[in-house]
Every structure is written in C-alpha cells, then in structure tokens.
Design a protein around this motif. Structure first.
Motif, PDB file in Angstrom:
ATOM      1  N   GLU A 224       3.641 -10.350  13.099  1.00 49.34           N
ATOM      2  CA  GLU A 224       3.552  -9.112  12.321  1.00 49.34           C
ATOM      3  C   GLU A 224       2.460  -9.350  11.299  1.00 49.34           C
ATOM      4  O   GLU A 224       2.478 -10.359  10.580  1.00 49.34           O
TER       5      GLU A 224
ATOM      6  N   ARG B 108      -2.256  -5.531   2.533  1.00 47.59           N
ATOM      7  CA  ARG B 108      -1.856  -4.876   1.278  1.00 47.59           C
ATOM      8  C   ARG B 108      -3.066  -4.546   0.419  1.00 47.59           C
ATOM      9  O   ARG B 108      -3.987  -5.370   0.311  1.00 47.59           O
TER      10      ARG B 108
ATOM     11  N   GLY C  36       6.991  -3.932  -2.683  1.00 47.86           N
ATOM     12  CA  GLY C  36       7.944  -4.555  -1.761  1.00 47.86           C
ATOM     13  C   GLY C  36       8.094  -6.046  -1.944  1.00 47.86           C
ATOM     14  O   GLY C  36       8.223  -6.545  -3.065  1.00 47.86           O
ATOM     15  N   SER C  37       8.049  -6.765  -0.829  1.00 41.79           N
ATOM     16  CA  SER C  37       8.323  -8.205  -0.862  1.00 41.79           C
ATOM     17  C   SER C  37       7.267  -8.961  -1.674  1.00 41.79           C
ATOM     18  O   SER C  37       7.563 -10.018  -2.239  1.00 41.79           O
TER      19      SER C  37
ATOM     20  N   GLU D 163      -1.262 -11.168   5.546  1.00 42.24           N
ATOM     21  CA  GLU D 163      -0.275 -12.217   5.798  1.00 42.24           C
ATOM     22  C   GLU D 163       0.334 -11.994   7.184  1.00 42.24           C
ATOM     23  O   GLU D 163       0.288 -10.888   7.721  1.00 42.24           O
TER      24      GLU D 163
ATOM     25  N   PHE E  42       0.770  -1.986   4.877  1.00 41.83           N
ATOM     26  CA  PHE E  42       1.236  -1.612   6.214  1.00 41.83           C
ATOM     27  C   PHE E  42       1.355  -2.846   7.095  1.00 41.83           C
ATOM     28  O   PHE E  42       0.803  -3.898   6.787  1.00 41.83           O
TER      29      PHE E  42
ATOM     30  N   THR F 194       6.088   2.128   8.985  1.00 42.85           N
ATOM     31  CA  THR F 194       5.373   0.845   8.943  1.00 42.85           C
ATOM     32  C   THR F 194       4.302   0.782   7.846  1.00 42.85           C
ATOM     33  O   THR F 194       3.618  -0.237   7.726  1.00 42.85           O
ATOM     34  N   CYS F 195       4.160   1.869   7.103  1.00 43.53           N
ATOM     35  CA  CYS F 195       3.167   1.907   6.006  1.00 43.53           C
ATOM     36  C   CYS F 195       3.854   2.330   4.718  1.00 43.53           C
ATOM     37  O   CYS F 195       4.815   3.097   4.751  1.00 43.53           O
ATOM     38  N   ARG F 196       3.317   1.884   3.592  1.00 38.96           N
ATOM     39  CA  ARG F 196       3.697   2.505   2.315  1.00 38.96           C
ATOM     40  C   ARG F 196       2.604   3.488   1.959  1.00 38.96           C
ATOM     41  O   ARG F 196       1.425   3.116   1.872  1.00 38.96           O
TER      42      ARG F 196
ATOM     43  N   ARG G 262      15.034   3.083   2.657  1.00 36.57           N
ATOM     44  CA  ARG G 262      15.445   1.722   2.280  1.00 36.57           C
ATOM     45  C   ARG G 262      16.147   1.711   0.918  1.00 36.57           C
ATOM     46  O   ARG G 262      17.130   1.010   0.722  1.00 36.57           O
TER      47      ARG G 262
HETATM   48  N1  UDP Z   1       6.922  -3.590   7.340  1.00 36.23           N
HETATM   49  C1  UDP Z   1       7.283  -3.155   8.607  1.00 36.23           C
HETATM   50  N2  UDP Z   1       8.214  -3.887   9.304  1.00 36.23           N
HETATM   51  C2  UDP Z   1       8.769  -5.035   8.833  1.00 36.23           C
HETATM   52  C3  UDP Z   1       8.395  -5.464   7.551  1.00 36.23           C
HETATM   53  C4  UDP Z   1       7.468  -4.730   6.821  1.00 36.23           C
HETATM   54  O1  UDP Z   1       6.794  -2.151   9.100  1.00 36.23           O
HETATM   55  O2  UDP Z   1       9.587  -5.642   9.551  1.00 36.23           O
HETATM   56  C5  UDP Z   1       5.937  -2.823   6.572  1.00 36.23           C
HETATM   57  C6  UDP Z   1       6.554  -2.098   5.390  1.00 36.23           C
HETATM   58  O3  UDP Z   1       6.857  -0.770   5.740  1.00 36.23           O
HETATM   59  C7  UDP Z   1       5.456  -2.139   4.364  1.00 36.23           C
HETATM   60  C8  UDP Z   1       4.685  -3.408   4.680  1.00 36.23           C
HETATM   61  O4  UDP Z   1       5.009  -3.742   6.018  1.00 36.23           O
HETATM   62  O5  UDP Z   1       4.594  -1.019   4.526  1.00 36.23           O
HETATM   63  C9  UDP Z   1       4.964  -4.559   3.752  1.00 36.23           C
HETATM   64  O6  UDP Z   1       6.342  -4.794   3.718  1.00 36.23           O
HETATM   65  P1  UDP Z   1       6.956  -5.919   2.753  1.00 36.23           P
HETATM   66  O7  UDP Z   1       6.491  -7.251   3.199  1.00 36.23           O
HETATM   67  O8  UDP Z   1       6.666  -5.546   1.345  1.00 36.23           O
HETATM   68  O9  UDP Z   1       8.488  -5.917   3.087  1.00 36.23           O
HETATM   69  P2  UDP Z   1       9.693  -4.996   2.554  1.00 36.23           P
HETATM   70  O10 UDP Z   1       9.558  -4.872   1.088  1.00 36.23           O
HETATM   71  O11 UDP Z   1       9.507  -3.701   3.290  1.00 36.23           O
HETATM   72  O12 UDP Z   1      10.894  -5.767   3.017  1.00 36.23           O
END
Ligand code: UDP
Length: 238
Positions: A93, A97, A102-103, A122, A179, A201-203, A219
């Motif tokens: 994946e 950014r 998020g994470s 990443e 995304f 899959t996107c913010r 979420r």
């Molecule tokens: N994302 C996704 N599928 C996943 C994890 C993340 O589509 O299994 C997308 C999520 O919608 C966001 C971006 O990847 O747009 C970054 O996500 P993040 O790592 O911040 O994780 P989250 O906070 O969603 O757990």
C-alpha cells in the motif's frame, strides 16, 4: 468491444467484488456500499458509496491516463461495475501525503492540517494477518514483494499521480491531503495503477472550510457521511 458479462466471482474484498469475464486478461470490478475501518473492526454501509466510488475512480484514472500514467481502467459498464485489466497486485500500500493527518499526526505527535513543503511517501505490506505493517523499500525488496526497478517506477508514478490529482482537486476547491494507491503487474510485467481512487482511499478537504469530504466522516462518526460522498462527487463534476 464485445459485451462483457460477469462470470465466476474470483474475489470479494471489503468494498469490492471481482468477477471473471470471457476474456482471461480482463475482469469486472463491482463496487459495494460496505465500509470498514480500523483494520475491519468498524463495519457499516454508506448508501450509494459504490456508485460514487466507481464513477470517481474511473474519472480520475481516465484523467491520469491522459497525464501518461498507465492504469488498469478499461471501460465503465454500469453504475457499480467497471471492466479492468487483470493484474497481479503488488502487495504494497503506497501512501502519499501533502498535509499532516490520520496516522501521521498520531505517530509523530503533530496536529492535523499542517501542509508539507514536499510530499511524503510510505509503504506498508498488504497483509491482513500482519495488519499491514509499515515497511521501507529495502524491506519490500528483502521480502521479494517487488523488484528494485518496480519500486522506482511505483515511486515515480505515485509522485506524478499526486501532482496531477492535487492540481485537479484544487480547481474544484478541494485540498488533496493524502491517499493510498495500489499497483499491479500486467502479464508482461508492466506496472499499472490498480485498485481505486475514491473518498474511501483519499482525504479530501474543502480548501476554504477544511470540511472533511471523505471516509473520515465514517471512521470518526462525524455524521453526514452519505452527503459528503455526494458533495465530493458533485464538486468533481463542477
Ligand atoms: N488509507 C486507505 N486504506 C488503508 C489505510 C489508509 O485507503 O488501509 C488511506 C486513507 O484513507 C488516507 C491515507 O491512506 O487517505 C492515509 O491514511 P493513514 O495512514 O493516515 O491511516 P488512517 O489514519 O486512515 O488509519
């Protein structure tokens, strides 16, 4: 093109089903309204989401093809169904950014909404049993998930996709925060963009108000989930 109809169900994921067709090199992706979050712990449905994600992903992939990015997209068949090239998914994946959220915010202890000077990238290992652990490109090569040159191609495409999509969304008053992308290999080994590009899959934030128009509404129980999907699709079509 011959009329394509759904054959055997080959795969059912969280948000999509994949069917065989009469052509061994093509499959039909069918988008569902089911939504999951937090590694599948939270489950629900978002009425009408499948139709929006199907159409939005197809619009964005068509745009990216015009920008020189190869994708799996072939033809939209109906509201929820799209014909795509059969690929072997590279089990990575890829997350790009532009703004903290998020994470990223959680892990590094920064507020959401801080724009970056340069985009970040990443990778995580697409593996449900291991809960998609984060890894770097050396780990990906060591684990034989992808070859070194494939990772170079994936990085190059991902940053190009980011630049093009950021520009596109900006014209609709939307900030592309971050995304996730997935890539696949065609039978000849060529890397193409696969999976979907959608509010799942996107913010996507309104550039003026920062209103979240994506899956974070589901979420985080922010309410107005269905309306946000409708609004972001409307914005893209304006
Ligand atoms: N994302 C996704 N599928 C996943 C994890 C993340 O589509 O299994 C997308 C999520 O919608 C966001 C971006 O990847 O747009 C970054 O996500 P993040 O790592 O911040 O994780 P989250 O906070 O969603 O757990």
């Amino acid at each position: 093109m011959a009329i394509m109809t759904k054959g055997k169900l080959i795969y059912e994921g969280k948000a999509k089903k994949v069917y065989e067709t009469d052509d061994n090199e093509l499959v039909i992706v069918s988008y569902k309204d089911d939504a999951t979050a937090f590694d599948g712990l939270k489950k629900g449905t978002i009425a009408g989401k499948g139709v929006i994600n199907n159409k939005m992903s197809n619009i964005l992939m068509t745009h990216l093809e015009k920008c020189g990015i190869p994708t799996h997209f072939v033809e939209e068949l109906s509201d929820r169904d799209t014909l795509v090239k059969r690929v072997k998914i590279v089990p990575l994946e890829v997350i790009v950014r532009n703004v903290s959220a998020g994470s990223f915010s959680k892990k590094y202890g920064v507020p959401e909404g801080i724009p970056f000077e340069e985009p970040t990238i990443e990778f995580s290992y697409k593996n449900d049993e291991l809960h998609d652990p984060l890894l770097n490109e050396y780990h990906a090569i060591a684990l034989k998930l992808a070859e070194k040159d494939e990772i170079e191609t994936i990085k190059e495409y991902s940053f190009k996709i980011n630049a093009e999509l950021k520009k596109l969304w900006k014209t609709h008053g939307i900030t592309l925060v971050d995304f996730k992308l997935e890539f696949g290999r065609l039978p000849d080994g060529k890397i193409v963009l696969a999976d979907e590009i959608s509010p799942d899959t996107c913010r996507l934030w309104d550039s003026k108000t920062s209103k979240k128009l994506d899956k974070d509404r589901f979420r985080r129980d922010l309410g107005g989930v269905e309306d946000a999907y409708i609004e972001i699709m409307k914005r893209l079509c304006e």
